[in-house]
Design an enzyme around this catalytic site. Sequence first.
Site, PDB file in Angstrom:
ATOM      1  N   THR A 164       7.371  25.359   2.369  1.00  0.00           N
ATOM      2  CA  THR A 164       6.565  25.805   3.666  1.00  0.00           C
ATOM      3  C   THR A 164       7.540  25.775   3.980  1.00  0.00           C
ATOM      4  O   THR A 164       6.830  26.306   5.289  1.00  0.00           O
ATOM      5  CB  THR A 164       5.369  25.098   3.440  1.00  0.00           C
ATOM      6  OG1 THR A 164       6.416  23.350   3.032  1.00  0.00           O
ATOM      7  CG2 THR A 164       4.241  24.322   2.818  1.00  0.00           C
ATOM      8  N   THR A 165       8.032  25.222   4.953  1.00  0.00           N
ATOM      9  CA  THR A 165       9.091  25.190   6.153  1.00  0.00           C
ATOM     10  C   THR A 165      10.432  26.509   5.664  1.00  0.00           C
ATOM     11  O   THR A 165       9.994  27.114   7.007  1.00  0.00           O
ATOM     12  CB  THR A 165      10.039  23.439   5.661  1.00  0.00           C
ATOM     13  OG1 THR A 165       9.153  22.662   5.893  1.00  0.00           O
ATOM     14  CG2 THR A 165      10.489  23.777   7.652  1.00  0.00           C
TER      15      THR A 165
ATOM     16  N   ASP B  97       3.726  17.929  -3.666  1.00  0.00           N
ATOM     17  CA  ASP B  97       5.131  19.052  -3.814  1.00  0.00           C
ATOM     18  C   ASP B  97       5.682  19.343  -5.287  1.00  0.00           C
ATOM     19  O   ASP B  97       6.218  20.345  -5.681  1.00  0.00           O
ATOM     20  CB  ASP B  97       5.445  19.162  -2.516  1.00  0.00           C
ATOM     21  CG  ASP B  97       5.598  19.411  -0.431  1.00  0.00           C
ATOM     22  OD1 ASP B  97       4.760  19.864  -1.546  1.00  0.00           O
ATOM     23  OD2 ASP B  97       6.369  20.051  -0.466  1.00  0.00           O
TER      24      ASP B  97
ATOM     25  N   ASP C 192       6.347  18.059   5.969  1.00  0.00           N
ATOM     26  CA  ASP C 192       5.772  19.118   4.598  1.00  0.00           C
ATOM     27  C   ASP C 192       5.312  20.340   6.000  1.00  0.00           C
ATOM     28  O   ASP C 192       4.679  19.515   6.701  1.00  0.00           O
ATOM     29  CB  ASP C 192       4.705  18.354   3.959  1.00  0.00           C
ATOM     30  CG  ASP C 192       4.100  19.488   3.142  1.00  0.00           C
ATOM     31  OD1 ASP C 192       5.177  19.979   2.701  1.00  0.00           O
ATOM     32  OD2 ASP C 192       3.257  19.762   3.189  1.00  0.00           O
TER      33      ASP C 192
END
Length: 544
Positions: free
Chosen positions: A93-94, A390, A60
């Site tokens: 998020t990445t 997530d 994550d």
Amino acid sequence: MQPQIVLLKEGTDTSQGKPQLISNINACQSIVDAVRTTLGPRGMDKLIVNSQGKATISNDGATIMKLLDIVHPAAKTLVDIAKSQDAEVGDGTTSVVLLAGEFLKQVKPFVEEGVHPRIVIKAIRKALQLCMEKINEMAVRIEKQSKEEQRALLEKCAATAMSSKLIHQQKDFFSKIVVDAVLSLDELLPLNMIGIKKVAGGSLEESQLVSGVAFKKTFSYAGFEMAPKSYEQCKIALLNIELELKAERDNAEIRVDNVKEYQKIVDAEWQILYNKLAKIHESGANVVLSKLPIGDVATQYFADRNIFCAGRVPEEDLKRTMKACGGAVMTTANDIKSNVLGLCDRFEERQVGGERFNLFQGCPNAKTSTLILRGGAEQFLEETERSLHDAIMIVRRTIKHDSVVAGGGAIEMELSKVLRDYSRTIAGKEQLLIAAIAKGLEVIPRQLCDNAGFDATNILNKLRQKHAQGGQWFGVDITKEDISDNFEQCVWEPSIIKINALTAAAEAACMILSVDETIKSPKAGEPPMAGGGMGMGRGMGRPM
């Protein structure tokens, strides 16, 4: 000879101008490289060991960024956007970090050649605006269809969110669980009403969803095993009282001249406890939960009267029980009526792995659910919890904003095409800059290919061709090592993720570009260069 002007404290670091900007961009590049390989279904995981030696394995982006202790001031903005993406939508998020880094990388040559950063920023803003318009125009609204279709859609979104995580083999199993959990909540979809409990051991498939509340059996005293372990139609008293013998802890002094009087004092103490217990019993409750300890006398007293009790229940579990079963948390035993008791159809204690769990099911206003996760190693469980978090966030978002776009790099390629076409229609420096940003958007599909070990150039060329011919949902197909229509493949993401990701990335890029000077004060505690600074004065800097 001009006397030298000392403006800042000694040891202050200043660096300014173009080299400062370039070095900030380079710092951001190196952060991007840290999370770059975690993107997508074939992404790798990172193992981060912190200063205490605790190892975390995670895929994550936000988790990784938090655990990396980044000190570079400009690069911290990338950490912040990852966190904001995590808080706002939970997933992607990445991608945010990748996009921001790639925007900077694409405009770096222009900055080096002397284009003013303000012009670059203006171009990024313009590009962002175009992207937003295009996403909103392309996004497919899911009309409030029948429950089944909505479910199917939510499951697909959950599965897409989990496809890049450790648990992607079980994503069908987990996406059902996640959707069930979220749909059981009320309108506001509060996150803390979904409890996640981890039990090591067993296989992932043994994870279960309890529609109601479950928590680990608490620390118990003698007499606990005599209490019944399951009820139908039970009433639950929620307390915040200690049910133990307590010596009077005031600093009162009692002078006693004979044993009888002493006995009276002891009896009084016992009597206080028994009065409390009797009141609780009279209320008709058959399950007693308390935040504070319930001692052995009380435990046995309850067990004799067929009442199950648990003390030292964690506060959040108590609150969730309250939400699920109704009732209120009482802080005194005097006022327990039937209307402050919670109700629930079935209470039982069940063995899960090496732990015993207390389960409350069939709650009247059950707006809460508990996931009990099973799995081998502890790190693995933690990563599963993060992945489920997530997925849960994604499902919540999709319920609230019911429009989706295709994932797998499809939307990025389409936006890239739109920007490239637009850039050819304008004259001036922005033409080059918008084209550069269009190229920056391709980082997502390219990275998906790189992580899966495909030939990125080849696949991107095919994608560009498809998008130019109007196949707007074409993206990378990881399973076939080719391109495919990801909308039909059900690789869906809520459009809010993309909107948020692009906005955050563009803002971060603008922010880093608008900084041209860093002034860093020396750390407190480092002695100043000249002697005689400290050790003088009478504290607070007052002179002697």
